[in-house]
Scaffold this motif. Structure first.
Motif: not given
Length: 323
Positions: A79-88, A120-124
């Motif tokens: 749920l953070s605001r980091s880039p999606l790849v880093a969060r994954a 904020r990420d939505g379903w994708r």
């Protein structure tokens, strides 16, 4: 090993982990947008809820506490605001660590996806993070199966699905203080008992009612209620499997689900919490403290623990046998 594997060392570790989880939960609630007061009240609600003594005081329950730390970390990263790849990458690693702490913690996989999708990420984005968490869980489960040749699925197939549903709904009622008049550590599972499952269904429905009531006024808070209710239901699924198998409803199973539920319930409004919810949370925390403080004294030793269980339920055969 350094401290001789004594009960005192285990309990000190448990208390340290619990304090760490409280601090982590409060910090993450602030990151979610809750006010300082709101985050503090949510952390207090978790800290003194009546399900916590059995996880914290039971010296061998360190795996629940450590898995909770990892699950809170996974949700916080997702749920953070980091880039999606880093969060994954972070979510995959923390899900693996959570599984290494306790196998049932892999139930966080759908919770991560739903929490992200409702944000904020939505379903994708939710699907991407669900996949990352699933990768971490699959890595753990593959290694676990190769080493132990056992699986949670085998346990699920050993009991009737109807009993698992009743046990899950009964566990959902643990969010309310109603169930703590009995034997919290060894309350027997009775598939004919209906009040607990009914109260559990009402508890889960309450999240939906709260979401509907808040939808027009504060949609983000409504989505938080949906995410919290979903987390409470999904993270109790392993307990629903285990309760009919062992025949005992131990509330320590709710420690991890409670932490995740409180985090996802944090409203992202950034302002002071409304008086009604704030008063309710404070009152519930006070009520929980009344039940929590005396409970800790039961864990002085095995004799005092099972004696306290028998005092709560004189006909409890499991507690009598343990004593």
């Amino acid at each position: 090993l350094a401290f001789g594997r004594t009960a005192g060392a285990f309990r000190a570790l448990n208390v340290a982990l619990h304090l760490g989880n409280i601090a982590l939960l409060q910090w993450l609630c602030r990151r979610r947008g809750a006010s300082a007061l709101g985050a503090a009240v949510l952390a207090l609600f978790f800290a003194v809820h009546p399900v916590t003594p059995d996880a914290v005081c039971w010296s061998s329950d360190v795996y629940d506490l450590a898995a909770t730390t990892a699950v809170l970390g996974a949700l916080g990263v997702a749920l953070s605001r980091s880039p999606l790849v880093a969060r994954a990458a972070g979510v995959a690693l923390l899900t693996l660590i959570a599984g290494l702490c306790k196998e049932s913690a892999v139930a966080v996989v759908p919770v991560v996806g739903i929490a992200a999708a409702l944000g904020r990420d939505g379903w994708r984005g939710g699907l991407a993070l669900l996949g990352a968490s699933g990768l971490g869980a699959a890595t753990y489960l593959g290694a676990h199966g190769a080493i132990t040749a056992q699986s949670y699925a085998a346990a699920a197939g050993a009991t009737a699905l109807g009993d698992q549903l009743l046990a899950g709904l009964g566990a959902a009622s643990w969010l309310t203080p109603r169930r703590f008049g009995g034997a919290p550590m060894a309350h027997l599972f009775d598939p004919t008992e209906r009040f607990g499952p009914a109260l559990g269904a009402i508890t889960l429905g309450g999240f939906g009612v709260a979401a509907i009531a808040m939808w027009r006024r504060d949609r983000r808070a409504a989505l938080a209620a949906i995410a919290a209710g979903t987390a409470w239901a999904l993270l109790l699924t392993p307990a629903a499997v285990g309760i009919p198998l062992i025949g005992v409803q131990a509330v320590r199973y709710a420690y991890l689900p409670l932490a995740a539920t409180v985090l996802l319930a944090a409203s992202a409004d950034g302002g002071a919490p409304a008086r009604g919810p704030l008063a309710f949370a404070v009152a519930f925390a006070a009520l929980g403290l009344v039940q929590t403080l005396p409970r800790t004294h039961a864990f002085m030793d095995d004799g005092s623990l099972w004696s306290a269980e028998l005092e709560a339920e004189p006909d409890n055969a499991y507690a009598a046998g343990s004593l």
